[in-house]
Each structure stands twice: as structure tokens, then as C-alpha cells.
Design a protein around this motif. Sequence first.
Motif, PDB file in Angstrom:
ATOM      1  N   PRO A  73       0.807  -1.232   0.000  1.00 17.74           N
ATOM      2  CA  PRO A  73       0.000   0.000   0.000  1.00 17.74           C
ATOM      3  C   PRO A  73       0.840   1.284   0.000  1.00 17.74           C
ATOM      4  N   GLY A  74       2.178   1.149   0.048  1.00 12.27           N
ATOM      5  CA  GLY A  74       3.050   2.326  -0.012  1.00 12.27           C
ATOM      6  C   GLY A  74       3.865   2.391  -1.287  1.00 12.27           C
ATOM      7  N   ALA A  75       3.576   1.514  -2.253  1.00  9.12           N
ATOM      8  CA  ALA A  75       4.453   1.373  -3.420  1.00  9.12           C
ATOM      9  C   ALA A  75       4.261   2.459  -4.478  1.00  9.12           C
ATOM     10  N   HIS A  76       3.349   3.400  -4.233  1.00  8.95           N
ATOM     11  CA  HIS A  76       3.124   4.475  -5.210  1.00  8.95           C
ATOM     12  C   HIS A  76       4.046   5.676  -4.952  1.00  8.95           C
ATOM     13  N   ILE A  77       4.858   5.606  -3.916  1.00 10.06           N
ATOM     14  CA  ILE A  77       5.845   6.658  -3.644  1.00 10.06           C
ATOM     15  C   ILE A  77       7.219   6.117  -4.008  1.00 10.06           C
TER      16      ILE A  77
END
Lengths: 161, 161
Positions: A73-77
Motif C-alpha cells: 500500500p506504499g508502493a506508489h511513492i
Amino acid sequence: MTTTDASPQDWPAIWPILRQVAAAGETYCWPRDITEDRTRAIWMAPPPNLTLVLRDAEVIVGTATLHPNQDGPGAHIANASFAVDPRCRGRGVGRRLAQDTLDRARAEGYRAMQFNAVVETNTGAVALWRSLGFRVLATVPEAFLHPTAGYVGLHVMHRAL
Amino acid sequence: MTTTDASPQDWPAIWPILRQVAAAGETYCWPRDITEDRTRAIWMAPPPNLTLVLRDAEVIVGTATLHPNQDGPGAHIANASFAVDPRCRGRGVGRRLAQDTLDRARAEGYRAMQFNAVVETNTGAVALWRSLGFRVLATVPEAFLHPTAGYVGLHVMHRAL
């Protein structure tokens, strides 16, 4: 100057740059005597990591990695790391590599870029990132043991893409 | 309740706890369908990583990992991760595990503890850490994609030891 994806054949030109940066002990959270194998595993990691090289007249003068700062859920940064051949400083190599890496991060669909550990005494890098739109979100106190300055802070820096 | 170092034999009791936490998708930057092998590689990593388990009457009710947040010149700051069996919430398990992990970090010689990614909607955890002396140094905006709340912030939290 042209930025491209690195190929395995580029490693012999990348390693001396990273070895010098690590040995100086002033900017990277790596052991100063980090081995070539370990560095290669970090820098040439498989996807989703990307490895970039910047060439000036066929010679590799800088390199970057680009990857998710967190997984799931943090892979878009995005997170990225950069190194410039010490012999090529002051020629805009770092800025060009930074701009090309930001463009690539945008093209890969990342929504922002975050750095977790920018050494506060690395004023050239901090100024470069600020000029490219990054903000210091926080400075973690005494988080980096600098070889001459002692315990100094690590900036968390961020910009939307 | 007693906290000890985990042994390899503890993994079959640890994995169901971590699998549930990951599957919920609300607190960890892991894929919700993370595999057992990958989770084990993260959670039971070799030294300098430490893995702890908290037992209540012989049953593992919580687990933590403790390791350097960065390497080399940043290795004096600890990072830790925690998971509590969902069936055991509200019994002080998380607080006890947190306190024991802070004590262990101090004993290991770390100078501070830092969390890089505390989901801001995980208000129970944020309150627990604040009550144990942690400060929010920064909130990285929209850094976590929550399954119901959408993009929410990730707190960087820190306390000296």
C-alpha cells in the motif's frame, strides 16, 4: 549527456563511483568498506528497481536507482539514490541525473518521490533537491555519524510528481 | 507475559499473526497477499535483526522485529515492527511488547528508535507510541493506500533511548 537504463555490462564503470562515495562515508548509509557484491545487489536489484546511468560522450559520469520507497500500500511513492563521479562535479551532472530520474519516476506512474536519509551536512545535495521542488518534511536528529562532523541529522525530503 | 528471542520453531505460531495483519491491509506496507516465504525472510532475518515473541501462558500472542533503521553511519538508530494476535487485543499485549522491545533496543546499544511508516489512521498504535515517548517528526502525505480510507499519511515517529 544522455540517461539510459543500465545494463549488466555497465557495472564495471558504476562500481568505482559507488565505492568512492561509500568510502568517503559522508553521504550514504552504507558501511564505508561495503563489498562490491553487496553494492551490486543493492544498486542492480531486479524489478521493480530500475538502475539508470548518465553518459557524457560515452563515459558513465553518474548513476541512479529508482524503486518504491515502501511495498504494497506504499508502493506508489518512489525512492531514489544518486551518485556522481567525483571527477565530474560542478558540471551539472547531478542536476541532469536528478531531472531525468524525476521524469522517469513520473513515467513509471509514481505519485511522489521521498528520500529517507539526506545527510544535513551534504548541503550541495540538499540545495539541489530544494531547487527541484523537494521540501524537508523532518530532520531526524543525530541519525548519521559523519566522519568529521560527528552525529548530524538526516532529512526526510519529499515532492509530489 | 514474557518476551524472549524467537526460535525457528516459533515460526508456525508467528506466521498466522503476520498473515492476518498483512491481509487486513490497514497497517503494514506489505502486499496483502504476501507469501509465507517472503514474510519469513523479512521477519526472521539474520543478525543484526532480532526477532522477539511475547508469550502469555506459553501461547505466542505478539511478535516484534528489531534492527538498524539504516546501515553503516546510520546503524545506531533502531527500527522495529510489531504485530499482535487480533484475538488478544485490548489486553495490554501491544504495550508490553513495545516496552520490552524498547528495553532490548537500549540494551543493544541503540541511541534512538525510529518508525518510518506508521499509518495515521492506525490511531491505537499512534496513541501507544505517543504514550511511550515517541514524537511524530513528520507525516508523509498520501503515502499509504488504505483499503477504505483511500490515500492517508504515514507518520515518521522517533524517540531517543
